[in-house]
Write an enzyme that holds these catalytic residues in place. Structure first.
Site, PDB file in Angstrom:
ATOM      1  N   THR A  57      59.648  20.213 -25.973  1.00 20.67           N
ATOM      2  CA  THR A  57      59.276  19.136 -25.065  1.00 20.67           C
ATOM      3  C   THR A  57      58.148  18.286 -25.641  1.00 20.67           C
ATOM      4  OG1 THR A  57      57.530  20.282 -23.827  1.00 20.67           O
ATOM      5  CG2 THR A  57      59.812  20.717 -23.170  1.00 20.67           C
ATOM      6  N   LEU A 114      51.334  22.004 -34.639  1.00 22.49           N
ATOM      7  CA  LEU A 114      51.750  23.395 -34.536  1.00 22.49           C
ATOM      8  C   LEU A 114      53.029  23.559 -33.729  1.00 22.49           C
ATOM      9  CD1 LEU A 114      51.159  26.396 -35.066  1.00 22.49           C
ATOM     10  CD2 LEU A 114      49.668  26.360 -33.035  1.00 22.49           C
ATOM     11  N   TYR A 118      36.038  19.803 -24.495  1.00 24.28           N
ATOM     12  CA  TYR A 118      37.101  20.627 -25.059  1.00 24.28           C
ATOM     13  C   TYR A 118      36.853  22.102 -24.772  1.00 24.28           C
ATOM     14  CZ  TYR A 118      40.473  22.160 -28.652  1.00 24.28           C
ATOM     15  OH  TYR A 118      41.528  22.722 -29.313  1.00 24.28           O
ATOM     16  N   ASN A 145      51.321  24.638 -25.574  1.00 20.84           N
ATOM     17  CA  ASN A 145      50.747  24.167 -26.832  1.00 20.84           C
ATOM     18  C   ASN A 145      50.225  22.736 -26.765  1.00 20.84           C
ATOM     19  OD1 ASN A 145      50.537  24.024 -29.938  1.00 20.84           O
ATOM     20  ND2 ASN A 145      52.029  22.428 -29.474  1.00 20.84           N
ATOM     21  N   ASP A 186      55.555  15.303 -19.738  1.00 21.38           N
ATOM     22  CA  ASP A 186      54.127  15.031 -19.683  1.00 21.38           C
ATOM     23  C   ASP A 186      53.531  16.159 -18.855  1.00 21.38           C
ATOM     24  OD1 ASP A 186      51.553  14.264 -19.043  1.00 21.38           O
ATOM     25  OD2 ASP A 186      52.068  12.207 -18.498  1.00 21.38           O
ATOM     26  N   THR A 224      46.425  21.107 -38.782  1.00 21.06           N
ATOM     27  CA  THR A 224      47.302  20.480 -37.791  1.00 21.06           C
ATOM     28  C   THR A 224      46.886  19.032 -37.609  1.00 21.06           C
ATOM     29  OG1 THR A 224      45.867  21.084 -35.935  1.00 21.06           O
ATOM     30  CG2 THR A 224      47.527  22.695 -36.606  1.00 21.06           C
ATOM     31  N   LYS A 245      38.990  24.904 -22.643  1.00 19.87           N
ATOM     32  CA  LYS A 245      39.489  26.111 -23.303  1.00 19.87           C
ATOM     33  C   LYS A 245      38.867  27.376 -22.700  1.00 19.87           C
ATOM     34  CE  LYS A 245      42.341  24.300 -26.320  1.00 19.87           C
ATOM     35  NZ  LYS A 245      43.801  24.540 -26.216  1.00 19.87           N
ATOM     36  N   SER A 259      44.965  28.674 -27.061  1.00 25.39           N
ATOM     37  CA  SER A 259      43.581  28.380 -26.697  1.00 25.39           C
ATOM     38  C   SER A 259      42.871  27.884 -27.952  1.00 25.39           C
ATOM     39  CB  SER A 259      42.919  29.636 -26.112  1.00 25.39           C
ATOM     40  OG  SER A 259      41.575  29.384 -25.758  1.00 25.39           O
TER      41      SER A 259
END
Length: 280
Positions: A34, A16, A149, A84, A57, A184, A153, A135
């Site tokens: 980045t 994404l 995960y 992201n 990083d 993605t 989130k 998110s």
């Protein structure tokens, strides 16, 4: 220096992040893209006069500060930060190692915090800016195989919701984005690490889930390019939404969770309402 809107995007080397960077550039914004390997970022996005690629990083606070300094040195300001960058440690909680859980939270929660902490002084000085944080529906409703995960989130959701009123007086807005299933790179080997199977009680379900997810990879219904276009348009609004349910499946997740919370709130209403001191 530029009078264009300047976007700083983390995790812009694939998935994404690439689509958001390309869309922002296409509509006339400047982009600081980045990633851990800036050469891969440059290849993924392509050459553009308003593009700066920077090594970052997100788990290293000093790297976040350096990326922000490079962005300001090049373009003079930062108008939109897109948090992201991410990865996915999947598995049953008992089989995820403590190190895997910590790494998940380090990347998905502390990472955006590091970058945001570096960007906020710039936006406060400008008295303007937008923190756009990716998110997940897993931050709205937890699920099997997603304990680490979802923990990260859910943390993102609470952090941004609490941060928003702190920075609103400085003209800085926030927008949480909760995508459903999009095509993605999240389920690819580059992004997903599965817990090492070690407990027989989970073995059959582990095989079933991984088989299902491998079958979904590359076939998810959501189009990342359309999501990127939607995010760039929403970011241009005078009042971007506090939350954006990305995809019809995300809307369904929001609606289902709202119903569950309401049912839970009223399930023991009399008992819940009887807990005050008898005398003031």
């Amino acid at each position: 220096m530029t009078d264009k809107k300047v976007w700083l995007i983390t995790g812009a080397g694939r998935g994404l992040g690439v689509d958001i960077a390309k869309t922002a550039l296409a509509v006339g914004h400047a982009v600081v893209a980045t990633g851990r390997d800036p050469s891969k970022v440059a290849v993924a996005i392509g050459q553009h006069e308003d593009l700066l690629t920077v090594k970052l990083d997100v788990t290293r606070p000093e790297a976040s500060k350096a990326a922000v300094e490079a962005a300001v040195a090049k373009f003079g300001r930062i108008d939109v930060l897109v948090n992201n960058a991410g990865n996915f440690f999947a598995g049953f909680f008992e089989e995820l190692s403590p190190e895997q859980v910590r790494h998940q939270i380090e990347t998905l929660l502390f990472g955006p915090m590091n970058v945001t902490r570096a960007v906020l002084p710039v936006m406060r000085k400008q008295r303007s800016g937008l923190l756009l944080t990716i998110s997940s529906t897993a931050g709205i409703s937890g699920g099997v195989f997603c304990t680490a995960y979802a923990a990260a989130k859910f943390g993102i959701e609470g952090w941004i919701e609490s941060l928003a009123p702190e920075i609103a007086p400085f003209g800085i807005r926030t927008m949480l984005v909760e995508p459903g299933f999009f095509r993605t790179d999240l389920l690819t080997a580059e992004s997903t690490t599965y817990a090492q199977p070690s407990i027989d009680d989970y073995a059959e379900r582990t095989r079933e889930i991984i088989t299902t997810w491998n079958g979904m990879n590359g076939k998810q219904g959501g189009d990342p390019a359309k999501l990127a276009d939607a995010l760039v348009r929403l970011a241009g609004l005078e009042k971007p939404p506090a939350r954006f349910a990305a995809g019809f499946d995300a809307v369904q997740t929001f609606e289902a969770k709202a119903k569950v919370l309401l049912a839970q709130a009223t399930a023991h209403l009399e008992l819940s309402s009887s807990l005050a001191h008898d005398r003031a």
